[in-house]
Design a protein around this motif. Sequence first.
Motif, mmCIF file in Angstrom:
data_model
loop_
_atom_site.group_PDB
_atom_site.id
_atom_site.type_symbol
_atom_site.label_atom_id
_atom_site.label_comp_id
_atom_site.label_asym_id
_atom_site.label_seq_id
_atom_site.Cartn_x
_atom_site.Cartn_y
_atom_site.Cartn_z
ATOM 1 N N VAL A 88 0.860 -1.185 0.000
ATOM 2 C CA VAL A 88 0.000 0.000 0.000
ATOM 3 C C VAL A 88 0.896 1.235 0.000
ATOM 4 C CG1 VAL A 88 -1.772 1.304 1.233
ATOM 5 C CG2 VAL A 88 -1.822 -1.195 1.258
ATOM 6 N N LEU A 89 0.693 2.111 -0.951
ATOM 7 C CA LEU A 89 1.437 3.363 -1.015
ATOM 8 C C LEU A 89 0.634 4.462 -0.322
ATOM 9 C CD1 LEU A 89 3.735 5.175 -2.083
ATOM 10 C CD2 LEU A 89 2.404 5.468 -4.175
ATOM 11 N N VAL A 90 1.214 5.029 0.732
ATOM 12 C CA VAL A 90 0.609 6.180 1.400
ATOM 13 C C VAL A 90 1.142 7.435 0.716
ATOM 14 C CG1 VAL A 90 0.433 7.478 3.552
ATOM 15 C CG2 VAL A 90 0.292 4.983 3.585
ATOM 16 N N HIS A 91 0.261 8.131 0.032
ATOM 17 C CA HIS A 91 0.640 9.342 -0.690
ATOM 18 C C HIS A 91 0.295 10.538 0.189
ATOM 19 C CE1 HIS A 91 0.892 12.402 -3.806
ATOM 20 N NE2 HIS A 91 1.447 11.495 -4.602
ATOM 21 N N THR A 92 1.317 11.303 0.580
ATOM 22 C CA THR A 92 1.126 12.402 1.532
ATOM 23 C C THR A 92 1.083 13.773 0.866
ATOM 24 O OG1 THR A 92 3.508 12.556 1.909
ATOM 25 C CG2 THR A 92 2.252 11.094 3.377
ATOM 26 N N GLY A 93 0.930 13.801 -0.464
ATOM 27 C CA GLY A 93 1.017 15.060 -1.198
ATOM 28 C C GLY A 93 0.020 16.118 -0.775
ATOM 29 N N ALA A 94 -1.099 15.717 -0.151
ATOM 30 C CA ALA A 94 -2.098 16.700 0.281
ATOM 31 C C ALA A 94 -1.782 17.322 1.632
ATOM 32 C CB ALA A 94 -3.485 16.037 0.340
ATOM 33 N N MET A 95 -0.780 16.793 2.337
ATOM 34 C CA MET A 95 -0.478 17.264 3.698
ATOM 35 C C MET A 95 0.556 18.386 3.633
ATOM 36 S SD MET A 95 -0.450 13.485 5.509
ATOM 37 C CE MET A 95 -0.270 14.091 7.198
ATOM 38 N N THR A 96 0.135 19.532 3.137
ATOM 39 C CA THR A 96 1.064 20.625 2.834
ATOM 40 C C THR A 96 1.086 21.729 3.895
ATOM 41 O OG1 THR A 96 -0.632 21.699 1.489
ATOM 42 C CG2 THR A 96 0.904 20.227 0.358
ATOM 43 N N GLU A 97 0.696 21.411 5.106
ATOM 44 C CA GLU A 97 0.736 22.400 6.187
ATOM 45 C C GLU A 97 2.115 23.041 6.287
ATOM 46 O OE1 GLU A 97 0.344 22.373 11.093
ATOM 47 O OE2 GLU A 97 0.965 20.571 10.029
ATOM 48 N N CYS A 98 2.143 24.359 6.469
ATOM 49 C CA CYS A 98 3.392 25.088 6.638
ATOM 50 C C CYS A 98 3.092 26.296 7.527
ATOM 51 C CB CYS A 98 3.915 25.544 5.273
ATOM 52 S SG CYS A 98 5.601 25.101 4.951
ATOM 53 N N VAL A 99 3.431 26.200 8.803
ATOM 54 C CA VAL A 99 3.124 27.258 9.769
ATOM 55 C C VAL A 99 4.431 27.739 10.374
ATOM 56 C CG1 VAL A 99 1.907 27.865 11.879
ATOM 57 C CG2 VAL A 99 0.871 26.251 10.261
ATOM 58 N N VAL A 100 4.660 29.050 10.333
ATOM 59 C CA VAL A 100 5.918 29.619 10.806
ATOM 60 C C VAL A 100 5.702 30.346 12.122
ATOM 61 C CG1 VAL A 100 7.737 31.306 10.314
ATOM 62 C CG2 VAL A 100 6.852 29.835 8.490
ATOM 63 N N ASP A 101 6.471 29.971 13.133
ATOM 64 C CA ASP A 101 6.557 30.695 14.404
ATOM 65 C C ASP A 101 7.727 31.665 14.255
ATOM 66 O OD1 ASP A 101 7.165 31.587 16.951
ATOM 67 O OD2 ASP A 101 6.869 29.649 17.915
ATOM 68 N N VAL A 102 7.395 32.909 13.920
ATOM 69 C CA VAL A 102 8.439 33.879 13.583
ATOM 70 C C VAL A 102 9.320 34.174 14.779
ATOM 71 C CG1 VAL A 102 8.861 36.232 12.778
ATOM 72 C CG2 VAL A 102 6.993 34.895 11.781
ATOM 73 N N ASP A 103 8.740 34.336 15.955
ATOM 74 C CA ASP A 103 9.525 34.700 17.139
ATOM 75 C C ASP A 103 10.559 33.637 17.494
ATOM 76 O OD1 ASP A 103 8.101 37.059 17.352
ATOM 77 O OD2 ASP A 103 6.662 36.253 18.796
ATOM 78 N N ASN A 104 10.170 32.376 17.367
ATOM 79 C CA ASN A 104 11.084 31.295 17.732
ATOM 80 C C ASN A 104 11.838 30.723 16.532
ATOM 81 O OD1 ASN A 104 10.561 31.025 20.644
ATOM 82 N ND2 ASN A 104 8.483 30.493 20.000
ATOM 83 N N ARG A 105 11.551 31.241 15.341
ATOM 84 C CA ARG A 105 12.205 30.818 14.105
ATOM 85 C C ARG A 105 12.062 29.305 13.891
ATOM 86 N NH1 ARG A 105 17.326 31.132 13.672
ATOM 87 N NH2 ARG A 105 18.076 32.049 15.594
#
Length: 460
Positions: A88-105
């Motif tokens: 079974v191939l788990v395709h993760t291409g839809a999991m594109t979360e990208c959240v930046v904590d600017v203060d803590n870099r």
Amino acid sequence: MTTTETDFADALSGLRERVTAPVALPGEPEYLRSNPWNVAGQITPGAVLFASTPDDVAETVRYAVANELKVTVQATGHGALVVNTDTVLVHTGAMTECVVDVDNRIARVGAGATGQHLLDAATPHGLAPVLGSSPTVGVVGLHTGGGIGPLVRSVGACADYVRAIDVVVGTGDLVRATPQQHPDLFWGLRGGKATLGIVTAMEIELLPIPEFYGGAVYFDGADAAAVLHAWREWCVGLPESITTSVALLQLPPLPGVPEPLAGRMTVAVRYVALGDVAAAERVLAPIHGAATPLVDTVGVTPYAAIGGVHADPVDPMPVYENQALLNTLSADGIDAVLALAGPTAQSLQTIVEFRMLGGALARAPRVDSALCHRDAAYSLTTIGLPMPDLAERVTAHAHAIVDALAPWSHGGQFPNFAPSTDPDRPARVYTDAVRQRLAAAGDRYDPAGVYRAGQVVRLP
């Protein structure tokens, strides 16, 4: 149960009842969404699960354990190899979360995010993710393979900046790994590729680098000998604020390839310098004097445009890649490569590249990882297009180039380069001690062996 074709089909129909994510079987239209970026990869899984949450991944793995199935993972498929119908191939291409904590870099990045997603999220804040040469590559795959990018001498490997990892291990449990929590898992996931589980998210440290001085200087292929020898001599004594590579290119006349570079052999010297711009200009002067440039893209550049340094292809294509790490690079080594891939050699490779290593990469990271061979001085990489009528010749030619550099070879390879099903490859990628430690951790975190597919390390 045994996984005959009938059993496997029955098991997969049950998987659909256990997950909310789409599951595609061979012959169904959605199945083709799993086609990898490297279209030479033989990707024919028995089913594809298009995950959008960690729960999708965890439930799939638990189901695989119960039904004696294998599971592997793909986001972009740049390193695609072979996925068979028993997997079974788990395709993760839809999991594109990208959240930046600017203060803590710190950036929290989902399993399907690419380097471009991360650049778009971080660079407006003057922050830089440590990436590879192509922003189209998946962030997780890059970091689980160590990550050797265009700033590697100045800042080290990409994996050195991972601070936490969420991963589904072989029992189907979602585990958080940090230097303090599951430290052996944290160690092995940074360099061990898919051996220890499917990563669903990473937290990555960002650096305050808003811009750099760099780009590429392109020369005519007829000047290859002069440029490569000048580059080798110039590398001696370079400060680690500078990362550089040189590549023989045979770029096809396709959209996006500048006219002076298309349909001919050229030579590209890539250059990225941090710090004083005037000093960086002075250091580069001998390269500008090696021959007459065709194109010069070097200048003060926003970090958001870091992908332009290597200008790697964006569109999917078939690729065969080989690599050798080198202890040193001599004039005879340059001549050996020119004899096989220079302007008169009728080379079958699209790219033949030397990268200078050392600097920050060679130092021990803050937290140890499974990435080996940090002591290598240079790398050689060949990239060819194994079209059906040329595949065997392209592969043989790539091996001939690597073999020609045997007198200077380190003997190792990096995890993200030259992916292969060769059973001897893990011994080239990892030292014996690291390979044994990875295999033991794999047995511990994956007792049922569901992850025995793809780039994993197991001992006989």
